[in-house]
Design a protein around this motif. Structure first.
Motif, PDB file in Angstrom:
ATOM      1  N   THR A  77      15.463   7.706  -8.196  1.00  0.00           N
ATOM      2  CA  THR A  77      16.155   7.171  -9.367  1.00  0.00           C
ATOM      3  C   THR A  77      16.494   5.693  -9.197  1.00  0.00           C
ATOM      4  O   THR A  77      16.426   4.922 -10.160  1.00  0.00           O
ATOM      5  CB  THR A  77      17.439   7.985  -9.648  1.00  0.00           C
ATOM      6  OG1 THR A  77      17.083   9.347  -9.858  1.00  0.00           O
ATOM      7  CG2 THR A  77      18.194   7.459 -10.846  1.00  0.00           C
ATOM      8  N   ILE A  78      16.831   5.284  -7.969  1.00  0.00           N
ATOM      9  CA  ILE A  78      17.180   3.872  -7.739  1.00  0.00           C
ATOM     10  C   ILE A  78      15.976   3.046  -7.275  1.00  0.00           C
ATOM     11  O   ILE A  78      16.123   1.891  -6.900  1.00  0.00           O
ATOM     12  CB  ILE A  78      18.353   3.723  -6.751  1.00  0.00           C
ATOM     13  CG1 ILE A  78      18.001   4.262  -5.363  1.00  0.00           C
ATOM     14  CG2 ILE A  78      19.613   4.367  -7.301  1.00  0.00           C
ATOM     15  CD1 ILE A  78      19.047   3.950  -4.301  1.00  0.00           C
ATOM     16  N   GLY A  79      14.789   3.653  -7.309  1.00  0.00           N
ATOM     17  CA  GLY A  79      13.573   2.897  -7.023  1.00  0.00           C
ATOM     18  C   GLY A  79      13.102   2.900  -5.582  1.00  0.00           C
ATOM     19  O   GLY A  79      12.265   2.084  -5.202  1.00  0.00           O
ATOM     20  N   LEU A  80      13.614   3.808  -4.778  1.00  0.00           N
ATOM     21  CA  LEU A  80      13.164   3.925  -3.393  1.00  0.00           C
ATOM     22  C   LEU A  80      12.312   5.176  -3.246  1.00  0.00           C
ATOM     23  O   LEU A  80      12.366   6.075  -4.084  1.00  0.00           O
ATOM     24  CB  LEU A  80      14.361   3.973  -2.446  1.00  0.00           C
ATOM     25  CG  LEU A  80      15.247   2.726  -2.448  1.00  0.00           C
ATOM     26  CD1 LEU A  80      16.501   2.967  -1.645  1.00  0.00           C
ATOM     27  CD2 LEU A  80      14.486   1.536  -1.909  1.00  0.00           C
ATOM     28  N   SER A  81      11.551   5.252  -2.153  1.00  0.00           N
ATOM     29  CA  SER A  81      10.640   6.390  -1.988  1.00  0.00           C
ATOM     30  C   SER A  81      11.357   7.682  -1.617  1.00  0.00           C
ATOM     31  O   SER A  81      10.917   8.761  -1.995  1.00  0.00           O
ATOM     32  CB  SER A  81       9.586   6.067  -0.935  1.00  0.00           C
ATOM     33  OG  SER A  81      10.160   6.021   0.366  1.00  0.00           O
ATOM     34  N   GLY A  82      12.438   7.591  -0.850  1.00  0.00           N
ATOM     35  CA  GLY A  82      13.099   8.806  -0.377  1.00  0.00           C
ATOM     36  C   GLY A  82      12.209   9.569   0.582  1.00  0.00           C
ATOM     37  O   GLY A  82      12.324  10.776   0.715  1.00  0.00           O
ATOM     38  N   ASN A  83      11.333   8.833   1.258  1.00  0.00           N
ATOM     39  CA  ASN A  83      10.387   9.445   2.182  1.00  0.00           C
ATOM     40  C   ASN A  83      10.012   8.425   3.250  1.00  0.00           C
ATOM     41  O   ASN A  83      10.290   7.235   3.097  1.00  0.00           O
ATOM     42  CB  ASN A  83       9.139   9.899   1.427  1.00  0.00           C
ATOM     43  CG  ASN A  83       8.440  11.051   2.112  1.00  0.00           C
ATOM     44  OD1 ASN A  83       8.711  11.363   3.268  1.00  0.00           O
ATOM     45  ND2 ASN A  83       7.534  11.686   1.394  1.00  0.00           N
ATOM     46  N   HIS A  84       9.365   8.899   4.292  1.00  0.00           N
ATOM     47  CA  HIS A  84       8.873   8.020   5.344  1.00  0.00           C
ATOM     48  C   HIS A  84       7.351   8.108   5.383  1.00  0.00           C
ATOM     49  O   HIS A  84       6.760   9.022   4.803  1.00  0.00           O
ATOM     50  CB  HIS A  84       9.479   8.397   6.710  1.00  0.00           C
ATOM     51  CG  HIS A  84       9.255   9.822   7.087  1.00  0.00           C
ATOM     52  ND1 HIS A  84      10.084  10.831   6.646  1.00  0.00           N
ATOM     53  CD2 HIS A  84       8.294  10.420   7.819  1.00  0.00           C
ATOM     54  CE1 HIS A  84       9.650  11.985   7.108  1.00  0.00           C
ATOM     55  NE2 HIS A  84       8.543  11.767   7.829  1.00  0.00           N
ATOM     56  N   THR A  85       6.731   7.160   6.061  1.00  0.00           N
ATOM     57  CA  THR A  85       5.285   7.143   6.181  1.00  0.00           C
ATOM     58  C   THR A  85       4.808   8.357   6.977  1.00  0.00           C
ATOM     59  O   THR A  85       5.411   8.703   8.004  1.00  0.00           O
ATOM     60  CB  THR A  85       4.817   5.845   6.885  1.00  0.00           C
ATOM     61  OG1 THR A  85       5.319   4.729   6.131  1.00  0.00           O
ATOM     62  CG2 THR A  85       3.310   5.770   6.976  1.00  0.00           C
ATOM     63  N   LYS A  86       3.751   8.969   6.483  1.00  0.00           N
ATOM     64  CA  LYS A  86       3.181  10.128   7.190  1.00  0.00           C
ATOM     65  C   LYS A  86       2.803   9.717   8.609  1.00  0.00           C
ATOM     66  O   LYS A  86       2.236   8.659   8.831  1.00  0.00           O
ATOM     67  CB  LYS A  86       1.953  10.635   6.441  1.00  0.00           C
ATOM     68  CG  LYS A  86       1.395  11.900   7.006  1.00  0.00           C
ATOM     69  CD  LYS A  86       0.244  12.419   6.184  1.00  0.00           C
ATOM     70  CE  LYS A  86      -0.252  13.705   6.828  1.00  0.00           C
ATOM     71  NZ  LYS A  86      -1.238  14.366   6.022  1.00  0.00           N
ATOM     72  N   GLY A  87       3.150  10.559   9.556  1.00  0.00           N
ATOM     73  CA  GLY A  87       2.850  10.294  10.958  1.00  0.00           C
ATOM     74  C   GLY A  87       3.970   9.601  11.708  1.00  0.00           C
ATOM     75  O   GLY A  87       3.884   9.423  12.916  1.00  0.00           O
TER      76      GLY A  87
END
Length: 193
Positions: A77-87
């Motif tokens: 909602t605030i424009g961030l991925s909420g995730n990390h790079t795979k691996g």
């Protein structure tokens, strides 16, 4: 003679810093998750006040299950991925810490069978211990402070026989304030995101 890597020597510190940077950017220093956790504690305090401490135990447990999905939704909602790079292996460390925390829940639940407020004080200790690993995951030393504050608070609340409502409000206050601090810190250091 040692064989040289095709890409040159690997500096493990640089690699760790890159992994931590990826985690900080994906999760805004972990700030939203902390705020959502604090709000879960606050909702549980309201349930204790309006209904009962035993219902608040279930509120905190069920609320704890949805902290991550709600946080990811708010990150997006605030424009961030909420995730990390795979691996990124630090993502695995985060999951391992979550599994360890879940494995500790029966201990906290067992405490609640003696005195309901002990569940919440036990959870402060468990969650505080988990936050200590966030220092390595995000590369942010203040997570040691958060873990210590939660641990000390749990001890003092237990020693002073503070009831469930007071313990829940304490947990909510600590996490919400620290989460806001981490979010402001993230925004200050990442003005272009």
């Amino acid at each position: 003679m040692a064989e040289k890597s095709l890409n040159g020597p690997i500096n493990m510190n640089d690699t760790l810093v890159q992994f931590q940077t990826d985690m900080r950017r994906g999760y805004a220093n972990g700030s939203i998750g902390i705020i959502v956790s604090g709000l879960t504690w606050l909702i549980s305090a309201i349930v204790t006040y309006q209904y009962s401490a035993s219902q608040a135990v279930w509120t905190l447990l069920i609320g704890g299950v949805i902290i991550h999905p709600v946080s990811v939704l708010l990150y997006k909602t605030i424009g961030l991925s909420g995730n990390h790079t795979k691996g990124n292996p630090l993502g695995n460390l985060g999951m391992e810490g979550t599994v360890f925390m879940i494995m500790c829940l029966p201990i906290a639940f067992g405490l609640s069978l003696q005195h309901t407020q002990w569940f919440f004080q036990g959870m402060l200790l468990i969650i505080g211990g988990r936050y200590l690993t966030f220092s390595s995951i995000y590369g942010i030393k203040p997570y040691w402070i958060l873990g210590a504050i939660l641990g000390i608070a749990a001890y003092l609340l237990f020693k002073n026989n503070v009831q469930s409502f007071g313990t829940l409000l304490t947990g909510a206050l600590i996490e919400i304030l620290f989460g806001l601090f981490m979010f402001i810190s993230f925004r200050r250091n990442n003005k272009n995101i």
